[in-house]
Design a protein around this motif. Structure first.
Motif, PDB file in Angstrom:
ATOM      1  N   UNK A  17      17.723  22.277 116.619  1.00 44.09           N
ATOM      2  CA  UNK A  17      16.400  21.608 116.634  1.00 44.09           C
ATOM      3  C   UNK A  17      16.491  20.307 117.904  1.00 44.09           C
ATOM      4  N   UNK A  18      16.317  20.830 119.245  1.00 43.05           N
ATOM      5  CA  UNK A  18      16.568  19.663 120.109  1.00 43.05           C
ATOM      6  C   UNK A  18      15.365  18.601 120.044  1.00 43.05           C
ATOM      7  N   UNK A  19      14.446  19.012 119.468  1.00 47.24           N
ATOM      8  CA  UNK A  19      13.200  17.767 119.524  1.00 47.24           C
ATOM      9  C   UNK A  19      13.826  16.646 118.348  1.00 47.24           C
ATOM     10  N   UNK A  20      14.440  17.347 117.452  1.00 49.13           N
ATOM     11  CA  UNK A  20      14.721  16.328 116.301  1.00 49.13           C
ATOM     12  C   UNK A  20      16.196  15.688 116.760  1.00 49.13           C
ATOM     13  N   UNK A  21      16.871  16.064 117.552  1.00 52.46           N
ATOM     14  CA  UNK A  21      18.128  15.643 118.269  1.00 52.46           C
ATOM     15  C   UNK A  21      17.499  14.254 119.082  1.00 52.46           C
ATOM     16  N   UNK A  22      16.491  14.989 120.045  1.00 47.74           N
ATOM     17  CA  UNK A  22      15.998  13.606 121.080  1.00 47.74           C
ATOM     18  C   UNK A  22      15.405  12.564 120.054  1.00 47.74           C
ATOM     19  N   UNK A  23      14.659  12.846 118.997  1.00 51.39           N
ATOM     20  CA  UNK A  23      14.043  12.002 118.502  1.00 51.39           C
ATOM     21  C   UNK A  23      15.034  11.013 117.637  1.00 51.39           C
ATOM     22  N   UNK A  24      16.335  11.372 117.171  1.00 50.04           N
ATOM     23  CA  UNK A  24      17.247  10.896 116.701  1.00 50.04           C
ATOM     24  C   UNK A  24      18.074   9.926 117.692  1.00 50.04           C
TER      25      UNK A  24
END
Length: 160
Positions: A6-13
Protein backbone atom coordinates in the motif's frame (compact mmCIF):
# COMPACT_ATOMS: atom_id res chain seq x y z
CA UNK A 1 -6.03 -5.84 -5.37
CA UNK A 2 -4.54 -8.04 -2.67
CA UNK A 3 -0.89 -8.81 -2.23
CA UNK A 4 0.23 -5.33 -3.30
CA UNK A 5 2.09 -3.00 -0.94
CA UNK A 6 0.00 0.00 0.00
CA UNK A 7 2.15 2.86 -1.30
CA UNK A 8 -0.51 5.44 -0.40
CA UNK A 9 -0.51 4.36 3.25
CA UNK A 10 3.30 4.41 3.11
CA UNK A 11 3.36 7.94 1.69
CA UNK A 12 0.90 9.16 4.32
CA UNK A 13 2.95 7.60 7.12
CA UNK A 14 6.14 9.10 5.71
CA UNK A 15 4.68 12.61 5.49
CA UNK A 16 3.03 12.49 8.93
CA UNK A 17 6.26 11.29 10.51
CA UNK A 18 8.23 14.00 8.69
CA UNK A 19 5.87 16.75 9.90
CA UNK A 20 5.86 15.52 13.50
CA UNK A 21 9.60 14.83 13.59
CA UNK A 22 10.61 18.09 11.94
CA UNK A 23 8.25 20.16 14.08
CA UNK A 24 9.83 18.73 17.23
CA UNK A 25 13.35 19.05 15.79
CA UNK A 26 12.87 22.65 14.64
CA UNK A 27 11.56 23.69 18.05
CA UNK A 28 14.29 21.79 19.90
CA UNK A 29 17.22 23.21 17.95
CA UNK A 30 15.99 26.81 17.86
CA UNK A 31 18.38 27.74 20.74
CA UNK A 32 21.25 26.83 18.38
CA UNK A 33 20.38 29.88 16.25
CA UNK A 34 20.77 33.56 17.16
CA UNK A 35 17.02 34.02 16.67
CA UNK A 36 16.58 32.34 20.06
CA UNK A 37 18.17 35.39 21.74
CA UNK A 38 17.14 38.14 19.36
CA UNK A 39 13.69 37.15 18.10
CA UNK A 40 10.25 37.81 19.50
CA UNK A 41 7.97 34.93 20.42
CA UNK A 42 6.08 35.49 17.17
CA UNK A 43 9.26 35.43 15.11
CA UNK A 44 10.36 32.20 16.77
CA UNK A 45 6.96 30.59 16.22
CA UNK A 46 6.97 31.70 12.59
CA UNK A 47 10.47 30.30 12.09
CA UNK A 48 9.51 26.90 13.53
CA UNK A 49 6.35 26.63 11.41
CA UNK A 50 7.99 28.02 8.27
CA UNK A 51 10.99 25.71 8.58
CA UNK A 52 8.81 22.68 9.32
CA UNK A 53 6.72 23.30 6.19
CA UNK A 54 9.90 23.81 4.17
CA UNK A 55 11.28 20.57 5.57
CA UNK A 56 8.08 18.80 4.50
CA UNK A 57 8.51 20.03 0.93
CA UNK A 58 12.18 19.04 0.89
CA UNK A 59 11.32 15.59 2.26
CA UNK A 60 8.56 15.09 -0.31
CA UNK A 61 10.77 16.22 -3.19
CA UNK A 62 13.66 14.05 -1.96
CA UNK A 63 11.45 10.97 -1.65
CA UNK A 64 9.91 11.62 -5.06
CA UNK A 65 13.35 11.86 -6.69
CA UNK A 66 14.45 8.68 -4.93
CA UNK A 67 11.32 6.84 -6.08
CA UNK A 68 11.64 8.05 -9.67
CA UNK A 69 15.33 7.14 -9.90
CA UNK A 70 15.47 3.78 -8.10
CA UNK A 71 11.98 2.95 -6.87
CA UNK A 72 10.05 -0.22 -7.51
CA UNK A 73 6.32 -0.65 -8.07
CA UNK A 74 6.23 -2.69 -4.87
CA UNK A 75 7.77 0.11 -2.79
CA UNK A 76 8.10 0.27 0.18
CA UNK A 77 8.44 -3.50 0.39
CA UNK A 78 11.09 -3.52 -2.33
CA UNK A 79 13.91 -1.01 -2.88
CA UNK A 80 13.34 0.73 0.47
CA UNK A 81 17.09 0.92 1.14
CA UNK A 82 18.01 2.40 -2.22
CA UNK A 83 15.13 4.87 -2.17
CA UNK A 84 15.94 5.75 1.44
CA UNK A 85 19.61 6.34 0.73
CA UNK A 86 18.83 8.69 -2.14
CA UNK A 87 16.08 10.42 -0.17
CA UNK A 88 18.49 11.16 2.67
CA UNK A 89 21.30 12.16 0.28
CA UNK A 90 19.04 14.63 -1.53
CA UNK A 91 17.83 16.02 1.82
CA UNK A 92 21.38 16.41 3.10
CA UNK A 93 22.48 18.00 -0.16
CA UNK A 94 19.68 20.52 -0.19
CA UNK A 95 20.16 21.29 3.49
CA UNK A 96 23.86 21.96 2.95
CA UNK A 97 23.03 24.26 0.04
CA UNK A 98 20.31 26.04 2.03
CA UNK A 99 22.55 26.56 5.06
CA UNK A 100 25.25 28.04 2.79
CA UNK A 101 22.75 30.24 0.95
CA UNK A 102 21.06 31.55 4.09
CA UNK A 103 24.08 31.85 6.39
CA UNK A 104 26.90 32.80 4.04
CA UNK A 105 25.26 34.50 1.05
CA UNK A 106 22.00 36.04 2.31
CA UNK A 107 22.94 36.21 5.99
CA UNK A 108 19.26 35.68 6.78
CA UNK A 109 20.03 33.54 9.82
CA UNK A 110 23.03 32.70 11.96
CA UNK A 111 24.15 29.99 14.34
CA UNK A 112 24.58 30.77 18.00
CA UNK A 113 27.76 29.78 19.81
CA UNK A 114 25.92 26.63 20.95
CA UNK A 115 25.66 25.14 17.44
CA UNK A 116 28.33 22.53 16.75
CA UNK A 117 29.56 22.89 13.18
CA UNK A 118 31.53 20.86 10.67
CA UNK A 119 33.40 22.27 7.67
CA UNK A 120 31.80 21.38 4.35
CA UNK A 121 33.06 22.76 1.03
CA UNK A 122 34.79 25.72 2.67
CA UNK A 123 32.10 26.85 5.11
CA UNK A 124 30.75 25.65 8.45
CA UNK A 125 27.46 23.74 8.49
CA UNK A 126 25.51 23.12 11.69
CA UNK A 127 25.55 19.55 12.96
CA UNK A 128 21.92 19.76 14.09
CA UNK A 129 20.42 20.39 10.63
CA UNK A 130 22.62 17.67 9.16
CA UNK A 131 21.55 15.17 11.82
CA UNK A 132 17.94 16.21 11.27
CA UNK A 133 18.20 14.99 7.66
CA UNK A 134 19.51 11.64 8.82
CA UNK A 135 17.26 10.97 11.82
CA UNK A 136 13.85 12.27 10.71
CA UNK A 137 13.87 10.70 7.21
CA UNK A 138 15.11 7.40 8.67
CA UNK A 139 12.16 7.37 11.10
CA UNK A 140 9.77 8.43 8.32
CA UNK A 141 11.01 5.73 5.96
CA UNK A 142 10.64 3.14 8.71
CA UNK A 143 7.05 4.33 9.29
CA UNK A 144 6.40 4.19 5.55
CA UNK A 145 7.74 0.66 5.34
CA UNK A 146 5.60 -0.54 8.23
CA UNK A 147 2.45 1.13 6.90
CA UNK A 148 2.98 0.10 3.29
CA UNK A 149 4.02 -3.45 4.02
CA UNK A 150 1.23 -4.21 6.52
CA UNK A 151 -1.44 -5.16 3.94
CA UNK A 152 1.08 -6.97 1.74
CA UNK A 153 2.31 -9.05 4.69
CA UNK A 154 -1.19 -10.13 5.71
CA UNK A 155 -2.05 -11.22 2.16
CA UNK A 156 1.25 -13.09 1.81
CA UNK A 157 0.90 -14.89 5.11
CA UNK A 158 3.90 -13.05 6.54
CA UNK A 159 3.88 -11.96 10.16
CA UNK A 160 4.41 -8.23 10.27
Amino acid sequence: MTGVPNWLAALRAYLLTVVAGDLVWEAAHLPLYTLWRTGTTGEKLFAVVHCTLGDLLIALASLTLGLVLVGHRDWPVRRLGAVGALTMAFGLGYTTFSEWLNIVVRESWAYSDLMPVVPVLGFDVGVSPLLQWLVVPALALHSAHRAGAARWATTQGVAG
